[in-house]
Structure formats: C-alpha cells, structure tokens
Design an enzyme around this catalytic site. Structure first.
Site, PDB file in Angstrom:
ATOM      1  N   HIS A 120       7.229  -8.888  14.006  1.00 53.77           N
ATOM      2  CA  HIS A 120       7.941  -7.903  14.681  1.00 53.77           C
ATOM      3  C   HIS A 120       6.768  -6.964  15.544  1.00 53.77           C
ATOM      4  O   HIS A 120       7.080  -5.989  15.807  1.00 53.77           O
ATOM      5  CB  HIS A 120       8.577  -6.906  13.763  1.00 53.77           C
ATOM      6  CG  HIS A 120       9.844  -7.438  13.220  1.00 53.77           C
ATOM      7  ND1 HIS A 120      10.352  -7.013  12.006  1.00 53.77           N
ATOM      8  CD2 HIS A 120      10.462  -8.372  13.587  1.00 53.77           C
ATOM      9  CE1 HIS A 120      11.596  -7.609  11.835  1.00 53.77           C
ATOM     10  NE2 HIS A 120      11.646  -8.734  12.470  1.00 53.77           N
ATOM     11  N   PRO A 223      10.881  -4.839  -6.629  1.00 54.47           N
ATOM     12  CA  PRO A 223      11.289  -4.177  -7.714  1.00 54.47           C
ATOM     13  C   PRO A 223      12.628  -4.071  -7.704  1.00 54.47           C
ATOM     14  O   PRO A 223      13.371  -3.811  -8.875  1.00 54.47           O
ATOM     15  CB  PRO A 223      10.567  -3.023  -7.475  1.00 54.47           C
ATOM     16  CG  PRO A 223      10.070  -2.670  -6.130  1.00 54.47           C
ATOM     17  CD  PRO A 223       9.964  -4.198  -5.631  1.00 54.47           C
TER      18      PRO A 223
HETATM   19  N1  APR Z   1       6.543  -3.842  -3.641  1.00 56.03           N
HETATM   20  C1  APR Z   1       7.499  -4.620  -3.237  1.00 56.03           C
HETATM   21  N2  APR Z   1       8.547  -4.340  -2.748  1.00 56.03           N
HETATM   22  C2  APR Z   1       8.733  -2.918  -2.545  1.00 56.03           C
HETATM   23  C3  APR Z   1       7.881  -1.922  -2.750  1.00 56.03           C
HETATM   24  C4  APR Z   1       6.785  -2.392  -3.445  1.00 56.03           C
HETATM   25  N3  APR Z   1       5.808  -1.515  -4.047  1.00 56.03           N
HETATM   26  N4  APR Z   1       8.494  -0.691  -2.488  1.00 56.03           N
HETATM   27  C5  APR Z   1       9.706  -1.173  -2.009  1.00 56.03           C
HETATM   28  N5  APR Z   1       9.970  -2.325  -2.010  1.00 56.03           N
HETATM   29  C6  APR Z   1      10.878  -3.379  -1.380  1.00 56.03           C
HETATM   30  C7  APR Z   1      12.308  -2.381  -1.440  1.00 56.03           C
HETATM   31  O1  APR Z   1      13.096  -2.667  -2.615  1.00 56.03           O
HETATM   32  C8  APR Z   1      12.938  -3.280  -0.103  1.00 56.03           C
HETATM   33  O2  APR Z   1      13.642  -4.315  -0.635  1.00 56.03           O
HETATM   34  O3  APR Z   1      10.441  -3.394   0.106  1.00 56.03           O
HETATM   35  C9  APR Z   1      11.842  -3.784   0.879  1.00 56.03           C
HETATM   36  C10 APR Z   1      11.917  -2.865   2.000  1.00 56.03           C
HETATM   37  O4  APR Z   1      12.836  -3.072   2.661  1.00 56.03           O
HETATM   38  P1  APR Z   1      13.036  -2.566   4.499  1.00 56.03           P
HETATM   39  O5  APR Z   1      12.546  -1.259   4.307  1.00 56.03           O
HETATM   40  O6  APR Z   1      14.462  -2.943   4.763  1.00 56.03           O
HETATM   41  O7  APR Z   1      11.700  -3.560   5.047  1.00 56.03           O
HETATM   42  P2  APR Z   1      11.858  -4.690   5.651  1.00 56.03           P
HETATM   43  O8  APR Z   1      12.456  -5.738   4.916  1.00 56.03           O
HETATM   44  O9  APR Z   1      10.344  -5.186   5.926  1.00 56.03           O
HETATM   45  O10 APR Z   1      12.432  -4.332   6.861  1.00 56.03           O
HETATM   46  C11 APR Z   1      12.685  -5.491   8.108  1.00 56.03           C
HETATM   47  O11 APR Z   1      13.685  -3.943   9.892  1.00 56.03           O
HETATM   48  O12 APR Z   1      13.184  -1.607  10.009  1.00 56.03           O
HETATM   49  C12 APR Z   1      12.940  -2.870  10.396  1.00 56.03           C
HETATM   50  O13 APR Z   1      11.256  -3.905  12.074  1.00 56.03           O
HETATM   51  C13 APR Z   1      11.498  -3.139  10.827  1.00 56.03           C
HETATM   52  O14 APR Z   1       9.996  -5.082   9.976  1.00 56.03           O
HETATM   53  C14 APR Z   1      11.268  -4.123   9.631  1.00 56.03           C
HETATM   54  C15 APR Z   1      12.535  -4.875   9.540  1.00 56.03           C
END
Ligand code: APR
Length: 260
Positions: A120, A223
């Site tokens: 990204h 988690p």
């Molecule tokens: N350790 C592991 N996982 C965690 C932690 C932690 N300490 N804290 C939160 N999470 C998990 C949450 O449960 C959730 O499933 O991380 C995930 C974050 O999800 P999103 O916010 O949707 O992030 P991501 O999957 O990276 O989003 C994908 O979407 O927002 C756009 O372009 C942006 O790259 C991003 C993409």
C-alpha cells in the site's frame, strides 16, 4: 507453552520459504493508530477513509497532505516493537523469506527487515500527482501544523505539479511491481504468517488465501477473530509484540527480542 504456539513453532521450524504478511495491528503496540481507530486531536472530526481517496486530495490537497504529514510525524516518533524484531529474526534465520506489508510506516525497516514489499505504498515516498516522479519527503515535520491542519503540498521539481503521498488510496490500483512480487512469493512459500490484519481489504487480503490454495501452511497472529481464521492452520490469539517473539523463541530458542 500454549498448544497453538507449539504447533506454530513446528511449522516454522520446518519451513524453507516463509512469507510474513502484516497489517496495521503489527504497529499498534508501537503506538501507531490503526486506520480504523478514531482520529484524535485536530483530526477528530474527520474520517480516515474519507481522507484517503484521490477525490479528497483533488478537492482539498492541503487538508489531505496535512493529514499525511501528521501521520508521518507520528510514525517518526514511534519505535519498532518486539513483533517487528521477531519478523526480522525470522528473515535472518530463513533467507528465503519475503515480508509483505500493508503498512505505510517504516517500522519493519527500522527493526532490521531489509526489503519489505509495501503493498500500500509508504509515507516516506511522496511523488508528483501529475508526472509520477518521486519527490523528496519534507523533513522536520511539526507535531501539528502550526497554523491549523492544512499544509499545502510541495510542488514537483520537474513539472510543478502537486506532490502527493506515495500511498495507495481507496479506489486506486496497487503498485504493479509490489503486487507481482507478493503474488509470486505467496504462490511459492511453504508457510505464510499473517499478522495484525483484518483481512477485509482486497486485493491485499487475497495473499493468505492464495498461499493456502497453493498448499502453504498458514499461521495467524491476531487478538481478535477475522475472516482469515478459517484459512489458518494455527491461530495465535494475542498481540503481535508478544505472540511473535514467543513463536520465534519456541521454534529456535535463545532469542531475546525484548530490548533494543
Ligand atoms: N497485534 C496483532 N493484531 C492486532 C493488534 C496487535 N497488537 N491490535 C489490533 N490487531 C488487529 C485487529 O484485530 C485487526 O484485525 O489488527 C487488525 C487491524 O485491521 P485493520 O485496521 O483493518 O488494518 P489492515 O488489515 O492493515 O487494513 C488494511 O486498509 O485501512 C486500509 O490501506 C489501509 O493498509 C490498510 C488496509
């Protein structure tokens, strides 16, 4: 030791080609807010998803640039956590590893990962919105822009077009080279470890599914439950900064990833 960690450690110990696939949860314990967290401070009235679009930049470039400058300054103040260091340790141990991240921060690099595939884009690779040439990222970012949240973007040194953040916005295609590298790695690995991603945002979320279809084992670190639970052979239900060092320790022992 928990059963799941032991099972995952066996898979990691046997693996020859590993893909680590990370999302926002990877950096959560470094204090980088995930994209879906509520915005704070000057930005609390705004919706991150509405700011991360080509239309938003077109309508109000200074607002969107200011938001990315604020995010960049937050990442600069953050430090890699033990989870980032565990990923670098896996790469050091298994040279045929590929790190694919959806994160636009540079915490993997700062933890010692040589060449993450940034699906990204990156907060540190701005480019011209008109001619696409790379542009330098301004340094010395203020914590909050002194005169409010708007910061006019710089102009391109070649064509004087507006410089934009080098990230993938909603509705935009992923960088071709990065996507091709990710697809190739996921198709060829024997183990994929997915960390801190909701598995909701496509096409990135296709990567773990692709690896599984090609016969790779899948370990998930999160988690919470996600749609990837069904794809994973082992679910490590915990935060990345704890679960990943525990996994590395269980697979190979003797690695202290807490300090540094
Ligand atoms: N350790 C592991 N996982 C965690 C932690 C932690 N300490 N804290 C939160 N999470 C998990 C949450 O449960 C959730 O499933 O991380 C995930 C974050 O999800 P999103 O916010 O949707 O992030 P991501 O999957 O990276 O989003 C994908 O979407 O927002 C756009 O372009 C942006 O790259 C991003 C993409």
């Amino acid at each position: 030791m928990e059963h799941a960690t032991r099972d995952a450690a066996v898979l990691l110990g046997q693996a020859r080609r590993v893909v680590v696939f990370t999302g926002a949860g990877m950096s959560a314990e470094s204090g980088v807010p995930t994209f879906r967290d509520a915005l704070t401070g000057l930005w609390r009235r705004f919706d991150a998803q509405a700011l991360a679009t080509p239309e938003a930049f077109h309508d109000d470039p200074a607002l969107v640039w200011g938001w990315y400058e604020w995010r960049r300054s937050a990442v600069r103040r953050a430090r890699p956590n033990a989870g980032h260091r565990a990923v670098a340790a896996i790469e050091a141990r298994i040279p045929d590893s590929v790190l694919i991240t959806q994160n636009v921060d540079d915490l993997h690099e700062r933890a010692g990962s040589a060449a993450p595939v940034h699906l990204h884009g990156s907060l540190f690779a701005p480019r011209c919105a008109a001619c696409a040439r790379p542009a330098p990222a301004p340094d010395g970012v203020a914590e909050e822009p002194a005169d409010g949240r708007r910061v006019p973007p710089p102009r391109c040194g070649h064509c004087a077009g507006l410089v934009r953040p080098g990230v993938v916005w909603f509705g935009e295609a992923l960088p071709q080279e990065a996507l091709a590298a990710a697809v190739e790695a996921a198709s060829a690995c024997d183990l994929l470890i997915t960390v801190g991603t909701s598995g909701l945002v496509y096409p990135a979320a296709e990567i773990p599914h692709l690896a599984a279809r090609r016969g790779a084992a899948v370990i998930q670190v999160n988690p919470d439950e996600t749609p990837l639970d069904r794809v994973a052979d082992v679910n490590l239900r915990g935060p990345a900064a704890q679960a990943l060092p525990a996994l590395v320790e269980a697979a190979w022992g003797g690695t202290d990833l807490r300090a540094g």
